[in-house]
Design a protein around this motif. Structure first.
Motif, mmCIF file in Angstrom:
data_model
loop_
_atom_site.group_PDB
_atom_site.id
_atom_site.type_symbol
_atom_site.label_atom_id
_atom_site.label_comp_id
_atom_site.label_asym_id
_atom_site.label_seq_id
_atom_site.Cartn_x
_atom_site.Cartn_y
_atom_site.Cartn_z
ATOM 1 N N ARG A 157 19.044 4.665 -31.220
ATOM 2 C CA ARG A 157 19.324 4.909 -32.812
ATOM 3 C C ARG A 157 20.347 4.358 -33.423
ATOM 4 O O ARG A 157 20.422 4.113 -34.463
ATOM 5 N N LEU A 158 21.583 4.044 -32.713
ATOM 6 C CA LEU A 158 22.808 3.482 -33.191
ATOM 7 C C LEU A 158 22.744 2.100 -33.006
ATOM 8 O O LEU A 158 23.879 1.587 -32.683
ATOM 9 N N GLY A 159 21.588 1.384 -32.973
ATOM 10 C CA GLY A 159 21.852 -0.146 -32.879
ATOM 11 C C GLY A 159 22.190 -0.684 -31.435
ATOM 12 O O GLY A 159 22.947 -1.579 -31.420
ATOM 13 N N HIS A 160 21.668 0.171 -30.463
ATOM 14 C CA HIS A 160 22.111 -0.031 -29.189
ATOM 15 C C HIS A 160 23.544 -0.404 -28.878
ATOM 16 O O HIS A 160 23.942 -1.420 -28.444
ATOM 17 N N VAL A 161 24.257 0.687 -29.248
ATOM 18 C CA VAL A 161 25.722 0.640 -29.205
ATOM 19 C C VAL A 161 26.185 0.855 -27.786
ATOM 20 O O VAL A 161 25.472 1.531 -26.939
ATOM 21 N N ASN A 162 27.199 0.357 -27.417
ATOM 22 C CA ASN A 162 27.756 0.543 -26.089
ATOM 23 C C ASN A 162 27.975 1.888 -25.695
ATOM 24 O O ASN A 162 28.429 2.735 -26.332
ATOM 25 N N PHE A 163 27.702 2.307 -24.526
ATOM 26 C CA PHE A 163 27.627 3.625 -24.093
ATOM 27 C C PHE A 163 29.046 4.448 -23.998
ATOM 28 O O PHE A 163 29.408 5.408 -24.276
ATOM 29 N N ASP A 164 30.375 3.332 -23.728
ATOM 30 C CA ASP A 164 31.624 4.208 -23.851
ATOM 31 C C ASP A 164 31.885 4.308 -25.211
ATOM 32 O O ASP A 164 32.444 5.267 -25.502
ATOM 33 N N LYS A 165 31.324 3.442 -26.218
ATOM 34 C CA LYS A 165 31.732 3.657 -27.562
ATOM 35 C C LYS A 165 30.973 5.211 -28.041
ATOM 36 O O LYS A 165 31.302 5.954 -28.796
ATOM 37 N N LEU A 166 29.679 5.367 -27.548
ATOM 38 C CA LEU A 166 28.936 6.475 -27.754
ATOM 39 C C LEU A 166 29.770 7.438 -27.296
ATOM 40 O O LEU A 166 29.695 8.641 -27.769
ATOM 41 N N LYS A 167 30.446 7.703 -26.113
ATOM 42 C CA LYS A 167 31.137 8.829 -25.673
ATOM 43 C C LYS A 167 32.288 9.174 -26.472
ATOM 44 O O LYS A 167 32.340 10.229 -26.923
ATOM 45 N N VAL A 168 32.961 8.192 -27.195
ATOM 46 C CA VAL A 168 33.897 8.297 -28.069
ATOM 47 C C VAL A 168 33.534 8.793 -29.205
ATOM 48 O O VAL A 168 34.023 9.935 -29.884
ATOM 49 N N MET A 169 32.347 8.589 -29.813
ATOM 50 C CA MET A 169 31.789 8.935 -30.989
ATOM 51 C C MET A 169 31.387 10.411 -30.732
ATOM 52 O O MET A 169 31.536 11.390 -31.587
ATOM 53 N N VAL A 170 30.777 10.850 -29.545
ATOM 54 C CA VAL A 170 30.501 12.051 -29.260
ATOM 55 C C VAL A 170 31.911 13.066 -29.036
ATOM 56 O O VAL A 170 32.092 14.283 -29.717
ATOM 57 N N ARG A 171 32.899 12.461 -28.390
ATOM 58 C CA ARG A 171 34.125 13.164 -28.035
ATOM 59 C C ARG A 171 34.864 13.402 -29.324
ATOM 60 O O ARG A 171 35.353 14.708 -29.809
ATOM 61 N N LYS A 172 34.829 12.572 -30.225
ATOM 62 C CA LYS A 172 35.635 12.808 -31.625
ATOM 63 C C LYS A 172 34.688 13.092 -32.714
ATOM 64 O O LYS A 172 35.156 13.182 -33.818
ATOM 65 N N ASN A 173 33.541 13.503 -32.496
ATOM 66 C CA ASN A 173 32.409 13.934 -33.392
ATOM 67 C C ASN A 173 32.514 13.016 -34.648
ATOM 68 O O ASN A 173 32.587 13.585 -35.908
ATOM 69 N N LEU A 174 32.253 11.725 -34.398
ATOM 70 C CA LEU A 174 32.495 10.678 -35.435
ATOM 71 C C LEU A 174 30.964 10.587 -36.401
ATOM 72 O O LEU A 174 31.194 10.208 -37.381
ATOM 73 N N VAL A 175 30.011 10.846 -35.742
ATOM 74 C CA VAL A 175 28.769 10.649 -36.387
ATOM 75 C C VAL A 175 28.160 12.293 -36.671
ATOM 76 O O VAL A 175 28.005 13.114 -35.840
ATOM 77 N N LYS A 176 27.728 12.188 -38.089
ATOM 78 C CA LYS A 176 27.158 13.711 -38.416
ATOM 79 C C LYS A 176 25.960 13.706 -37.775
ATOM 80 O O LYS A 176 24.999 12.942 -37.852
ATOM 81 N N GLY A 177 25.503 14.759 -37.102
ATOM 82 C CA GLY A 177 24.281 14.912 -36.561
ATOM 83 C C GLY A 177 24.065 14.522 -35.149
ATOM 84 O O GLY A 177 23.223 14.865 -34.474
#
Ligand SMILES: [Zn+2]
Length: 329
Positions: A157-177
């Motif tokens: 969904r996020l344009g095949h983002v790197n899984f490490d970056k996805l972890k950061v997004m989850v940890r820091k709650n950077l993406v609404k939803g």
């Protein structure tokens, strides 16, 4: 059914006198100057853009009293006079700003003042964003589908983002939803990523170049085209002289016709130029390596003069000028 009832409703609206109650319109608007009981020039540069992209400037503003013919009347202040407007728009945001509440029912709309008590079950509450009322779907939609969500789905969904970056997004709650994903694939190979990131190496710049016409001819066959020509031709035999880049295009009906066309081509060019074709360079397409073709070439040439290469160089396709075409496409 829906269309005809909509048309009937439209037919019963008198666009000259009726006011359309619009919850998305930021101002009461009319193009009819005679509706105003008070009118003064508008100070400002506001304009209206209609659906056909026409711009209508706000010229005046004033007061309009809407009367239904009985005792009920409603006074609208700060109504914009916009010459050229064909409809009268009643702005719900303006009405609620003026202190009234607007109640839409199945058959009518009511404007209420001084509400003391309403008894009703509230199904859902929207919110107002500037002059628009919105129902937010972010929480309800996400809740409904989140049970099937995993890191791979969000990676896609996020344009095949790197899984490490996805972890950061989850940890820091950077993406609404974005849900609180806990498991991430360690060595998963994503098919989409493989396709998206794969590429071939570029062709090197060719060092060899013929020194005379017909020293080397590049040949390729294109087709079948999805739509045949009027005469049913679906293939093109393309022959390029390496020296001059002169290109011959023969339109043919089927692959097997390439052989006879090449014979024809050879006879003509060799006759016209008084030179012999020394080399034919082509890919491994079946049209060029048929027994018949090889037999012909080996009877007139030494086999070394036929070069089969896996991929035709990109430079074949670069020059579109100097082309001549034969056939009756
Ligand atoms: Zn991917």
């Amino acid at each position: 059914m829906v269309e005809s009832s909509t048309l009937n409703a439209m037919a019963s609206i008198n666009f000259q006198n009726d006011w359309i109650v619009d919850s998305g319109c930021g101002h009461h608007l009319t193009g009819d100057e005679s509706k105003f009981s008070k009118l003064q020039p508008h100070i400002g540069n506001e304009a209206m853009v209609t659906a056909d992209n026409t711009v209508h400037k706000v010229e005046n503003e004033g007061t309009v009293v809407i009367n239904d013919g009985g005792n009920d009347s409603i006074t609208l202040n700060n109504v914009f006079h916009v010459p050229g407007m064909k409809k009268n728009l009643f702005s719900v945001p303006n009405a609620v700003d003026a202190g009234s509440s607007v109640l839409f029912g199945p058959h009518d709309v009511k404007f209420l003042l001084n509400i003391k008590f309403i008894k009703a079950d509230v199904m859902h509450t929207g919110r107002r964003v500037k002059d628009t009322f919105v129902l937010s779907t972010s929480s309800s939609y996400i809740d409904k589908v989140s049970c099937n969500e995993n890191a791979s789905l969000w990676h896609a969904r996020l344009g095949h983002v790197n899984f490490d970056k996805l972890k950061v997004m989850v940890r820091k709650n950077l993406v609404k939803g974005l849900p609180s994903l806990t498991t991430f694939p360690s060595k998963e190979v994503c098919e989409g990523c493989q396709f998206g990131k794969s590429h071939r190496l570029p062709f090197g710049i060719s060092q060899s170049r013929s020194k005379a016409p017909l020293e080397c001819i590049h040949g390729d066959l294109f087709g079948p085209t999805r739509t045949p020509s009027f005469s049913g031709l679906r293939y093109m035999l393309i022959l390029v002289d390496d020296f001059s880049r002169f290109t011959w295009v023969y339109c043919i009906k089927q692959k097997s016709d390439a052989f006879s066309k090449f014979q024809e081509f050879k006879e003509i060019v060799e006759g016209v130029l008084g030179l012999k074709i020394k080399r034919l360079r082509t890919d491994n397409g079946g049209e060029f390596i048929s027994d018949e073709f090889f037999f012909f070439l080996s009877s007139v040439w030494d086999k070394k003069r036929v070069v089969l290469c896996r991929n035709p160089p990109a430079k074949w396709h670069r020059r579109k000028e100097d082309q001549t075409s034969h056939g009756d496409m």
